[in-house]
Scaffold this motif. Structure first.
Motif, mmCIF file in Angstrom:
data_model
loop_
_atom_site.group_PDB
_atom_site.id
_atom_site.type_symbol
_atom_site.label_atom_id
_atom_site.label_comp_id
_atom_site.label_asym_id
_atom_site.label_seq_id
_atom_site.Cartn_x
_atom_site.Cartn_y
_atom_site.Cartn_z
ATOM 1 N N UNK A 33 -33.151 -50.202 -9.355
ATOM 2 C CA UNK A 33 -32.440 -49.983 -10.604
ATOM 3 C C UNK A 33 -32.829 -48.738 -11.375
ATOM 4 N N UNK A 34 -33.856 -48.008 -10.913
ATOM 5 C CA UNK A 34 -34.246 -46.767 -11.592
ATOM 6 C C UNK A 34 -33.366 -45.622 -11.115
ATOM 7 N N UNK A 35 -33.215 -44.620 -11.960
ATOM 8 C CA UNK A 35 -32.444 -43.439 -11.591
ATOM 9 C C UNK A 35 -33.350 -42.478 -10.820
ATOM 10 N N UNK A 36 -32.883 -42.048 -9.637
ATOM 11 C CA UNK A 36 -33.608 -41.107 -8.784
ATOM 12 C C UNK A 36 -32.710 -39.920 -8.472
ATOM 13 N N UNK A 37 -33.327 -38.775 -8.139
ATOM 14 C CA UNK A 37 -32.574 -37.580 -7.752
ATOM 15 C C UNK A 37 -33.203 -36.938 -6.541
ATOM 16 N N UNK A 38 -32.356 -36.263 -5.762
ATOM 17 C CA UNK A 38 -32.814 -35.475 -4.622
ATOM 18 C C UNK A 38 -31.987 -34.201 -4.600
ATOM 19 N N UNK A 39 -32.637 -33.043 -4.386
ATOM 20 C CA UNK A 39 -31.945 -31.745 -4.430
ATOM 21 C C UNK A 39 -32.284 -30.891 -3.231
ATOM 22 N N UNK A 40 -31.329 -30.031 -2.889
ATOM 23 C CA UNK A 40 -31.531 -28.993 -1.873
ATOM 24 C C UNK A 40 -30.879 -27.724 -2.400
ATOM 25 N N UNK A 41 -31.504 -26.596 -2.089
ATOM 26 C CA UNK A 41 -30.965 -25.298 -2.486
ATOM 27 C C UNK A 41 -30.835 -24.414 -1.267
ATOM 28 N N UNK A 42 -29.885 -23.503 -1.359
ATOM 29 C CA UNK A 42 -29.683 -22.510 -0.310
ATOM 30 C C UNK A 42 -29.219 -21.236 -1.010
ATOM 31 N N UNK A 43 -30.126 -20.278 -1.112
ATOM 32 C CA UNK A 43 -29.797 -19.051 -1.837
ATOM 33 C C UNK A 43 -29.514 -19.343 -3.297
ATOM 34 N N UNK A 44 -28.352 -18.901 -3.759
ATOM 35 C CA UNK A 44 -27.969 -19.073 -5.160
ATOM 36 C C UNK A 44 -27.317 -20.421 -5.443
ATOM 37 N N UNK A 45 -27.210 -21.288 -4.439
ATOM 38 C CA UNK A 45 -26.465 -22.539 -4.570
ATOM 39 C C UNK A 45 -27.389 -23.737 -4.400
ATOM 40 N N UNK A 46 -27.056 -24.811 -5.128
ATOM 41 C CA UNK A 46 -27.851 -26.034 -4.988
ATOM 42 C C UNK A 46 -26.958 -27.255 -5.114
ATOM 43 N N UNK A 47 -27.483 -28.367 -4.614
ATOM 44 C CA UNK A 47 -26.798 -29.651 -4.673
ATOM 45 C C UNK A 47 -27.838 -30.698 -5.067
ATOM 46 N N UNK A 48 -27.499 -31.525 -6.051
ATOM 47 C CA UNK A 48 -28.382 -32.590 -6.512
ATOM 48 C C UNK A 48 -27.645 -33.915 -6.459
ATOM 49 N N UNK A 49 -28.260 -34.897 -5.808
ATOM 50 C CA UNK A 49 -27.720 -36.253 -5.720
ATOM 51 C C UNK A 49 -28.554 -37.142 -6.632
ATOM 52 N N UNK A 50 -27.924 -37.741 -7.628
ATOM 53 C CA UNK A 50 -28.587 -38.628 -8.579
ATOM 54 C C UNK A 50 -27.949 -39.997 -8.460
ATOM 55 N N UNK A 51 -28.769 -41.048 -8.421
ATOM 56 C CA UNK A 51 -28.242 -42.394 -8.188
ATOM 57 C C UNK A 51 -29.159 -43.460 -8.760
ATOM 58 N N UNK A 52 -28.622 -44.659 -8.835
ATOM 59 C CA UNK A 52 -29.382 -45.870 -9.117
ATOM 60 C C UNK A 52 -28.823 -46.945 -8.189
ATOM 61 N N UNK A 53 -29.719 -47.690 -7.538
ATOM 62 C CA UNK A 53 -29.282 -48.701 -6.574
ATOM 63 C C UNK A 53 -30.112 -49.968 -6.708
#
Length: 171
Positions: free
Chosen positions: A47-67
């Protein structure tokens, strides 16, 4: 000659996106060992909120969730940039196909690019099974995020795919 409709534009993107993703995946697979843009991470219940991120050069993606429910699940995130640097992709999925966790919320956010196409799935393709997309009413897409829609999302998530257009400097 009539101008193309929004619907025909969507069909064009629907045809282009899988091809672009295949090209990005092929480039990643050509690298020895684990693809440089791919990382494994645990999706944790509780039930806690967690995040995971990856970057490549000037771009990034972050996945945030609670399960909720079950135990940790191994997931993967892949980020890539097309050869011409025109597209940035972010894919987040459970390699086993179906997640047994109940997601109370999710959001994938890209930085450095604007989303052109995104899709969320309740089940990811594995073996003879196909991807099963969420109903359009279950999630929403903005210029930079894909997220659950409060009150409509049915708590099932196994895969997210995003293709974003990168800014280009015109000569």
């Amino acid at each position: 000659m009539a101008a193309p409709s929004v619907r025909s534009g969507r069909r064009a993107w629907a045809a282009l996106v899988p091809a672009a993703l295949l090209c990005l995946a092929a480039r990643a697979a050509a690298e020895p060992g684990t693809a440089p843009g791919t990382a494994e991470f645990d999706v944790r219940p509780g039930g806690e909120v967690h995040s995971f991120s990856r970057s490549l050069g000037d771009y990034s993606c972050t996945f945030t969730y609670s399960a909720q429910g079950g135990t940790n699940e191994q997931w993967q995130m892949n980020v890539g940039v097309s050869e011409d640097n025109g597209l940035f992709s972010c894919s987040i999925w459970r390699p086993q196909g179906k997640s047994y966790l109940f997601f109370t919320q999710f959001k994938a956010e890209v930085k450095g690019a604007k989303i052109e196409y995104a899709m969320a799935y309740s089940q990811a393709a594995v073996g003879a099974q196909n991807d099963i997309p969420l109903k359009q009413e279950e999630f929403e897409i903005t210029e930079t995020t894909v997220s659950h829609r409060e009150g409509k999302f049915r708590f099932e998530l196994s895969k997210l795919m995003i293709v974003a257009k990168t800014p280009r400097d015109e000569l």
